[in-house]
Scaffold this motif. Structure first.
Motif, short mmCIF file in Angstrom:
data_model
loop_
_atom_site.label_atom_id
_atom_site.label_comp_id
_atom_site.label_asym_id
_atom_site.label_seq_id
_atom_site.Cartn_x
_atom_site.Cartn_y
_atom_site.Cartn_z
N ILE A 140 40.53 47.05 49.76
CA ILE A 140 40.09 45.57 48.43
C ILE A 140 40.00 44.50 48.07
N PRO A 141 39.66 43.74 47.64
CA PRO A 141 40.38 42.14 47.74
C PRO A 141 40.24 42.39 46.16
N HIS A 142 41.63 41.63 45.43
CA HIS A 142 42.48 41.85 44.55
C HIS A 142 41.33 41.70 43.43
N SER A 143 39.88 40.77 43.17
CA SER A 143 39.51 39.99 42.59
C SER A 143 39.02 41.13 42.37
N PHE A 144 38.53 42.00 43.08
CA PHE A 144 38.25 43.16 42.50
C PHE A 144 38.15 44.11 41.54
N ILE A 145 40.06 44.15 41.49
CA ILE A 145 40.44 45.33 41.24
C ILE A 145 41.28 45.22 39.80
N SER A 146 41.50 42.62 39.47
CA SER A 146 41.89 43.37 38.93
C SER A 146 42.71 41.33 38.58
N ASN A 147 41.97 40.52 37.75
CA ASN A 147 42.66 39.37 38.21
C ASN A 147 44.28 39.04 37.11
N GLU A 148 44.92 40.42 36.48
CA GLU A 148 45.51 40.08 35.33
C GLU A 148 46.91 40.28 36.78
N ILE A 149 48.38 38.78 36.36
CA ILE A 149 49.41 38.58 37.05
C ILE A 149 50.52 39.82 37.41
N MET A 150 50.93 40.22 38.32
CA MET A 150 51.62 41.55 37.92
C MET A 150 53.08 40.49 37.56
#
Length: 381
Positions: free
Chosen positions: A49-59
């Protein structure tokens, strides 16, 4: 009799239902606080799953698992940065995805690493390790950590310049302790490392075979010099502009800094195409130093958008206390916008898409351009 039978059946069903209620009740309690998307991501693997689908938050912060944090060196792409840790007498180089939190060790050195320089597109990474004060090892790796080329050079200090028109080419200026220098061209594709000759050690590429630089007169102490260009392997110097204080080239773009002829306390930033057609310009207050002017930190994204810090007024740099504003400037459209206020004049390194900028002398902070926030990337640094 029939009523007793029905009661027995109801009791049996009730007793059978109790374990199911307990089972599902425990399962529900176990899942409290777990988001469905994260559960799905865990079951399929992060790559599914691409990160943009999961979250746009900086880790953040970056987890430092081995060694002591040294510095962050820049972007490989819009998601991935490079950082280094000190491990004993040596160094480790990692990549880190700021959205997923994935970290990968890509290079280990038993001697200290002095600098790491990714190429403009992130296809190559230059690593300068220093086995001694007067010697450097220049290694070229790909993002997976596979070594493509390595050269050992006797020098006290180095300057590096990737060719954005052909990233197989890199210019290396190697300085002796007295600042005499030699210049080399590294060709990664052909595995060549050749010495070339040039008057100035600090140059910018404006084509696959052409460079520009300020041609300083060593006998004349001046704040200005002509901007010249030449072919990399020929002595065919051609003057482009006179009286330039500072020059920097990005791909298909040249930025010069001069002094406003009608207001000497202002700097003029001018943007030119490769064929010297003026595209746009703007002025900013000058901060003076003992023998020159301060050029506040800046960087370009992949679309030649400039991000630059600028002071609020002109005065002596050592006395200035009013903070810096971060501005974005579209060099082609000539559109300027203030991003943030009350920042310090510290180095910037912006993602290719211009949405984030690494910030600080170790790039230990991250500026979110859209939310206008500064995020710490390293804990307790």
């Amino acid at each position: 009799m029939e009523q007793r039978k029905n009661s027995s059946i109801r009791m049996f069903l009730f007793l059978c239902t109790i374990p199911l209620i307990i089972l599902f009740g425990c399962q529900h309690e176990k899942d409290v606080g777990v988001q469905p998307v994260k559960k799905h991501n865990h079951s399929l693997g992060k790559e599914a799953i691409p990160h943009s689908f999961i979250s746009n938050e900086i880790m953040t912060p970056i987890p430092i698992e081995n060694g002591q944090f040294n510095t962050i060196y820049g972007w490989l792409n819009n998601e991935t940065i490079i950082y280094m840790t000190n491990v004993g007498l040596g160094s480790n180089v990692y990549t880190y995805n700021v959205f997923t939190g994935d970290s990968s060790l890509i290079f280990e050195s038993e001697v200290p690493i002095s600098s790491v320089v990714p190429s403009p597109s992130g296809n190559y990474i230059l690593i300068h390790s220093a086995p001694s004060t007067y010697e450097g090892i220049i290694s070229i790796i790909n993002p997976k950590g596979e070594q493509l080329m390595s050269e050992r050079i006797s020098a006290y200090e180095f300057a590096f310049e990737w060719n954005p028109y052909d990233e197989n080419l890199m210019l290396i200026s190697a300085f002796a302790e007295n600042w005499d220098f030699s210049m080399f061209q590294m060709n990664i594709k052909e595995k060549k490392f050749d010495e070339i000759h040039n008057k100035e050690p600090f140059v910018n590429w404006i084509g696959k075979d052409e460079i520009i630089y300020l041609n300083w007169d060593q006998k004349d102490v001046s704040l200005f010099a002509p901007l010249v260009k030449k072919s990399i392997n020929e002595q065919n110097e051609k003057m482009l502009l006179e009286d330039v204080y500072y020059a920097k080239a990005a791909k298909d773009l040249i930025m010069t800094i001069t002094v406003n002829s009608s207001a000497s306390d202002e700097a003029v930033y001018t943007f030119l195409s490769k064929d010297l057609q003026e595209l746009s310009s703007f002025t900013v207050p000058h901060l003076t130093r003992y023998s020159d002017w301060l050029v506040p930190y800046f960087d370009f994204d992949a679309e030649n958008q400039l991000f630059t810090l600028q002071p609020l007024l002109s005065t002596e740099a050592d006395l200035y206390r009013d903070g810096f504003q971060l501005w974005s400037f579209d060099a082609v459209k000539g559109e300027k916008e203030m991003v943030m206020e009350n920042l310090k004049n510290e180095p910037l390194n912006c993602s290719p898409d211009g949405k984030y900028c690494l910030y600080g002398f170790n790039f230990e902070k991250l500026i979110d351009i859209q939310s206008k926030k500064v995020l710490p990337l390293i804990k307790d640094f």
